[in-house]
Design a protein around this motif. Structure first.
Motif, PDB file in Angstrom:
ATOM      1  N   ILE A 162      26.130  20.610 -40.123  1.00  0.00           N
ATOM      2  CA  ILE A 162      25.767  19.266 -40.910  1.00  0.00           C
ATOM      3  C   ILE A 162      26.041  19.852 -42.167  1.00  0.00           C
ATOM      4  CG2 ILE A 162      24.363  18.103 -38.975  1.00  0.00           C
ATOM      5  CD1 ILE A 162      21.919  18.750 -41.162  1.00  0.00           C
ATOM      6  N   GLN A 163      26.672  18.409 -42.960  1.00  0.00           N
ATOM      7  CA  GLN A 163      26.809  18.654 -44.387  1.00  0.00           C
ATOM      8  C   GLN A 163      25.710  18.025 -45.210  1.00  0.00           C
ATOM      9  OE1 GLN A 163      29.693  20.155 -45.633  1.00  0.00           O
ATOM     10  NE2 GLN A 163      30.145  20.478 -43.321  1.00  0.00           N
ATOM     11  N   SER A 164      24.602  18.880 -45.472  1.00  0.00           N
ATOM     12  CA  SER A 164      23.428  18.591 -46.021  1.00  0.00           C
ATOM     13  C   SER A 164      22.812  19.801 -46.447  1.00  0.00           C
ATOM     14  CB  SER A 164      22.675  17.615 -45.550  1.00  0.00           C
ATOM     15  OG  SER A 164      21.352  17.101 -46.116  1.00  0.00           O
ATOM     16  N   SER A 165      22.684  20.223 -47.760  1.00  0.00           N
ATOM     17  CA  SER A 165      21.736  21.217 -48.329  1.00  0.00           C
ATOM     18  C   SER A 165      20.441  20.802 -48.389  1.00  0.00           C
ATOM     19  CB  SER A 165      22.422  21.744 -49.624  1.00  0.00           C
ATOM     20  OG  SER A 165      22.505  20.580 -50.494  1.00  0.00           O
ATOM     21  N   ASP A 166      20.033  19.712 -48.663  1.00  0.00           N
ATOM     22  CA  ASP A 166      18.736  19.091 -48.856  1.00  0.00           C
ATOM     23  C   ASP A 166      17.793  19.045 -47.834  1.00  0.00           C
ATOM     24  OD1 ASP A 166      19.463  18.476 -51.591  1.00  0.00           O
ATOM     25  OD2 ASP A 166      19.968  16.352 -50.955  1.00  0.00           O
ATOM     26  N   LEU A 167      18.135  19.378 -46.406  1.00  0.00           N
ATOM     27  CA  LEU A 167      17.557  19.301 -45.273  1.00  0.00           C
ATOM     28  C   LEU A 167      16.825  20.732 -44.868  1.00  0.00           C
ATOM     29  CD1 LEU A 167      19.452  16.716 -42.890  1.00  0.00           C
ATOM     30  CD2 LEU A 167      17.547  16.243 -44.503  1.00  0.00           C
ATOM     31  N   THR A 168      15.467  20.824 -44.632  1.00  0.00           N
ATOM     32  CA  THR A 168      15.018  21.893 -44.098  1.00  0.00           C
ATOM     33  C   THR A 168      14.281  21.696 -42.820  1.00  0.00           C
ATOM     34  OG1 THR A 168      13.155  21.737 -45.517  1.00  0.00           O
ATOM     35  CG2 THR A 168      15.212  23.123 -46.451  1.00  0.00           C
ATOM     36  N   GLY A 169      13.443  22.734 -42.129  1.00  0.00           N
ATOM     37  CA  GLY A 169      12.694  22.688 -41.137  1.00  0.00           C
ATOM     38  C   GLY A 169      13.146  21.798 -40.058  1.00  0.00           C
ATOM     39  N   GLU A 170      11.958  21.036 -39.496  1.00  0.00           N
ATOM     40  CA  GLU A 170      12.074  20.245 -38.469  1.00  0.00           C
ATOM     41  C   GLU A 170      13.222  19.006 -38.639  1.00  0.00           C
ATOM     42  OE1 GLU A 170       8.431  19.191 -36.495  1.00  0.00           O
ATOM     43  OE2 GLU A 170       7.562  21.376 -36.640  1.00  0.00           O
ATOM     44  N   LEU A 171      13.294  18.579 -39.789  1.00  0.00           N
ATOM     45  CA  LEU A 171      14.044  17.498 -39.954  1.00  0.00           C
ATOM     46  C   LEU A 171      15.488  17.911 -39.687  1.00  0.00           C
ATOM     47  CD1 LEU A 171      14.516  14.461 -40.606  1.00  0.00           C
ATOM     48  CD2 LEU A 171      14.428  14.979 -42.912  1.00  0.00           C
ATOM     49  N   LEU A 172      15.871  19.238 -40.221  1.00  0.00           N
ATOM     50  CA  LEU A 172      17.253  19.548 -40.275  1.00  0.00           C
ATOM     51  C   LEU A 172      17.493  19.893 -38.730  1.00  0.00           C
ATOM     52  CD1 LEU A 172      19.600  21.171 -41.424  1.00  0.00           C
ATOM     53  CD2 LEU A 172      18.310  23.007 -41.373  1.00  0.00           C
ATOM     54  N   ASP A 173      16.344  20.369 -37.859  1.00  0.00           N
ATOM     55  CA  ASP A 173      16.505  20.582 -36.472  1.00  0.00           C
ATOM     56  C   ASP A 173      16.794  19.383 -35.795  1.00  0.00           C
ATOM     57  OD1 ASP A 173      16.105  23.315 -36.261  1.00  0.00           O
ATOM     58  OD2 ASP A 173      13.921  23.137 -35.953  1.00  0.00           O
TER      59      ASP A 173
END
Length: 189
Positions: free
Chosen positions: A39-50
Protein backbone atom coordinates in the motif's frame (compact mmCIF):
# COMPACT_ATOMS: atom_id res chain seq x y z
CA UNK A 1 3.94 -7.58 16.73
CA UNK A 2 3.76 -10.97 18.41
CA UNK A 3 2.57 -14.00 16.47
CA UNK A 4 -0.49 -14.31 18.76
CA UNK A 5 -1.46 -10.70 18.22
CA UNK A 6 -0.95 -11.06 14.47
CA UNK A 7 -3.28 -14.08 14.47
CA UNK A 8 -5.87 -12.11 16.46
CA UNK A 9 -5.78 -9.31 13.88
CA UNK A 10 -6.16 -11.78 11.00
CA UNK A 11 -9.03 -13.60 12.73
CA UNK A 12 -11.00 -10.44 13.48
CA UNK A 13 -10.49 -9.04 9.99
CA UNK A 14 -12.00 -12.20 8.50
CA UNK A 15 -14.95 -11.90 10.90
CA UNK A 16 -15.49 -8.25 9.98
CA UNK A 17 -15.50 -9.08 6.25
CA UNK A 18 -18.11 -11.78 6.90
CA UNK A 19 -20.18 -9.33 8.99
CA UNK A 20 -20.02 -6.79 6.17
CA UNK A 21 -21.14 -9.33 3.59
CA UNK A 22 -24.06 -10.41 5.81
CA UNK A 23 -25.29 -6.94 6.75
CA UNK A 24 -24.48 -4.39 4.05
CA UNK A 25 -27.17 -2.65 2.09
CA UNK A 26 -24.63 -1.28 -0.44
CA UNK A 27 -22.55 -4.29 -1.53
CA UNK A 28 -18.99 -3.58 -2.60
CA UNK A 29 -16.29 -6.12 -3.50
CA UNK A 30 -14.21 -7.01 -0.44
CA UNK A 31 -11.93 -9.91 0.37
CA UNK A 32 -9.17 -11.02 2.71
CA UNK A 33 -5.61 -11.46 1.43
CA UNK A 34 -3.27 -13.85 3.23
CA UNK A 35 -0.39 -12.06 1.50
CA UNK A 36 0.28 -8.52 2.64
CA UNK A 37 -0.79 -6.00 0.03
CA UNK A 38 1.64 -3.27 -0.90
CA UNK A 39 0.00 0.00 0.00
CA UNK A 40 1.04 3.56 -0.64
CA UNK A 41 0.91 5.17 2.79
CA UNK A 42 3.80 6.08 5.03
CA UNK A 43 1.47 7.29 7.80
CA UNK A 44 0.04 3.88 8.75
CA UNK A 45 1.57 1.58 11.36
CA UNK A 46 0.59 -1.26 13.64
CA UNK A 47 -2.81 -2.91 13.49
CA UNK A 48 -4.32 -0.26 11.20
CA UNK A 49 -1.56 -0.92 8.66
CA UNK A 50 -2.32 -4.67 8.96
CA UNK A 51 -5.97 -3.97 8.27
CA UNK A 52 -5.22 -2.14 5.02
CA UNK A 53 -2.60 -4.76 4.05
CA UNK A 54 -5.01 -7.70 4.39
CA UNK A 55 -8.49 -6.39 3.54
CA UNK A 56 -8.89 -5.83 -0.20
CA UNK A 57 -11.44 -3.11 -1.03
CA UNK A 58 -11.45 0.00 -3.17
CA UNK A 59 -14.81 1.54 -2.20
CA UNK A 60 -16.03 2.52 1.27
CA UNK A 61 -17.76 -0.36 3.08
CA UNK A 62 -21.15 0.50 4.60
CA UNK A 63 -22.18 -1.79 7.47
CA UNK A 64 -25.90 -1.98 8.21
CA UNK A 65 -26.28 -1.66 11.96
CA UNK A 66 -29.12 0.60 13.04
CA UNK A 67 -27.53 1.30 16.44
CA UNK A 68 -23.91 1.98 15.42
CA UNK A 69 -23.53 2.00 11.67
CA UNK A 70 -19.93 2.39 10.55
CA UNK A 71 -18.44 2.99 7.14
CA UNK A 72 -14.97 1.48 6.75
CA UNK A 73 -13.04 3.86 4.52
CA UNK A 74 -10.97 2.74 1.56
CA UNK A 75 -7.32 3.75 1.74
CA UNK A 76 -7.75 6.48 -0.89
CA UNK A 77 -11.15 7.67 0.33
CA UNK A 78 -11.39 11.47 0.55
CA UNK A 79 -13.13 10.98 3.93
CA UNK A 80 -9.80 9.82 5.40
CA UNK A 81 -8.31 13.31 4.95
CA UNK A 82 -8.17 15.86 7.76
CA UNK A 83 -9.41 18.51 5.32
CA UNK A 84 -12.67 16.63 4.81
CA UNK A 85 -13.43 17.09 8.53
CA UNK A 86 -11.74 20.51 8.99
CA UNK A 87 -9.25 19.02 11.45
CA UNK A 88 -6.16 20.83 10.15
CA UNK A 89 -5.89 22.79 13.40
CA UNK A 90 -5.73 19.62 15.53
CA UNK A 91 -2.00 18.91 15.74
CA UNK A 92 -2.35 15.12 16.11
CA UNK A 93 -4.32 14.97 12.85
CA UNK A 94 -2.21 17.44 10.87
CA UNK A 95 1.00 15.63 11.86
CA UNK A 96 -0.41 12.20 11.01
CA UNK A 97 -0.51 10.74 14.54
CA UNK A 98 -4.27 10.23 14.25
CA UNK A 99 -5.45 8.38 11.16
CA UNK A 100 -9.13 8.27 10.23
CA UNK A 101 -10.24 4.80 9.11
CA UNK A 102 -14.03 4.91 9.44
CA UNK A 103 -17.01 7.18 9.87
CA UNK A 104 -20.52 6.62 11.11
CA UNK A 105 -23.79 7.33 9.35
CA UNK A 106 -24.15 10.29 11.73
CA UNK A 107 -20.87 11.84 10.50
CA UNK A 108 -18.75 10.91 13.50
CA UNK A 109 -15.18 9.86 12.76
CA UNK A 110 -13.32 6.81 14.03
CA UNK A 111 -9.56 7.06 14.09
CA UNK A 112 -6.48 5.27 15.39
CA UNK A 113 -3.45 6.59 17.26
CA UNK A 114 -0.39 5.67 15.16
CA UNK A 115 2.04 6.24 18.05
CA UNK A 116 0.84 2.95 19.55
CA UNK A 117 1.45 -0.25 17.57
CA UNK A 118 -1.90 -1.66 18.71
CA UNK A 119 -3.74 1.26 17.02
CA UNK A 120 -6.15 2.31 19.82
CA UNK A 121 -9.49 3.51 18.45
CA UNK A 122 -11.10 6.86 19.25
CA UNK A 123 -14.32 8.53 18.13
CA UNK A 124 -15.02 12.17 17.50
CA UNK A 125 -18.23 14.06 16.73
CA UNK A 126 -18.62 17.27 14.79
CA UNK A 127 -19.05 20.17 17.18
CA UNK A 128 -17.81 18.15 20.20
CA UNK A 129 -14.24 19.08 21.21
CA UNK A 130 -13.82 15.77 23.09
CA UNK A 131 -12.45 12.54 21.66
CA UNK A 132 -13.72 9.28 23.13
CA UNK A 133 -11.34 6.35 23.50
CA UNK A 134 -13.29 3.27 22.41
CA UNK A 135 -10.64 0.57 22.66
CA UNK A 136 -7.01 -0.17 23.45
CA UNK A 137 -6.47 -1.68 20.00
CA UNK A 138 -8.08 -1.91 16.58
CA UNK A 139 -8.52 -5.66 17.11
CA UNK A 140 -10.37 -5.05 20.38
CA UNK A 141 -12.64 -2.49 18.69
CA UNK A 142 -13.43 -4.79 15.76
CA UNK A 143 -14.14 -7.73 18.11
CA UNK A 144 -16.52 -5.48 20.04
CA UNK A 145 -18.18 -4.22 16.84
CA UNK A 146 -18.66 -7.79 15.60
CA UNK A 147 -20.27 -8.85 18.91
CA UNK A 148 -22.34 -5.64 19.10
CA UNK A 149 -23.65 -6.09 15.55
CA UNK A 150 -24.53 -9.75 16.10
CA UNK A 151 -26.26 -9.01 19.40
CA UNK A 152 -28.50 -6.22 18.05
CA UNK A 153 -29.04 -7.31 14.43
CA UNK A 154 -32.22 -9.33 14.92
CA UNK A 155 -33.85 -6.95 17.37
CA UNK A 156 -36.34 -4.28 16.48
CA UNK A 157 -38.25 -1.94 18.77
CA UNK A 158 -35.66 -2.24 21.53
CA UNK A 159 -36.44 0.04 24.47
CA UNK A 160 -33.85 2.65 25.41
CA UNK A 161 -33.38 0.93 28.78
CA UNK A 162 -32.79 -2.48 27.17
CA UNK A 163 -30.32 -0.93 24.70
CA UNK A 164 -28.37 0.78 27.50
CA UNK A 165 -28.17 -2.40 29.60
CA UNK A 166 -27.31 -4.67 26.66
CA UNK A 167 -24.70 -2.34 25.21
CA UNK A 168 -23.19 -1.75 28.66
CA UNK A 169 -22.83 -5.51 29.10
CA UNK A 170 -21.10 -5.83 25.71
CA UNK A 171 -18.73 -2.98 26.54
CA UNK A 172 -17.80 -4.63 29.84
CA UNK A 173 -17.31 -8.01 28.17
CA UNK A 174 -15.28 -6.93 25.12
CA UNK A 175 -13.47 -3.69 25.95
CA UNK A 176 -10.55 -3.04 28.31
CA UNK A 177 -11.50 -1.67 31.74
CA UNK A 178 -9.67 1.63 31.13
CA UNK A 179 -11.83 2.49 28.08
CA UNK A 180 -15.23 1.29 29.30
CA UNK A 181 -16.29 4.64 30.78
CA UNK A 182 -15.51 6.64 27.63
CA UNK A 183 -16.98 3.94 25.37
CA UNK A 184 -20.21 4.07 27.39
CA UNK A 185 -20.22 7.86 27.32
CA UNK A 186 -19.92 7.81 23.52
CA UNK A 187 -22.19 4.86 22.69
CA UNK A 188 -24.92 5.55 25.25
CA UNK A 189 -25.39 9.28 24.70
Amino acid sequence: MTKERKMAVVTVLKKIIRLYEETTFIPQPVSFSNEKLRIQSSDLTGELLDCYQHVVFTEDLFFANQNFNIILLALDSPARTVECWALQDVLQFSEGQYQIFATTDTDDILFCDMKDDSSPVYAGSLGDPNFYKLSDSLTEFLEFYFAFSNFWKQREDVSQEEYIVGTGDLIERYLSPDVQATAKEYLLR
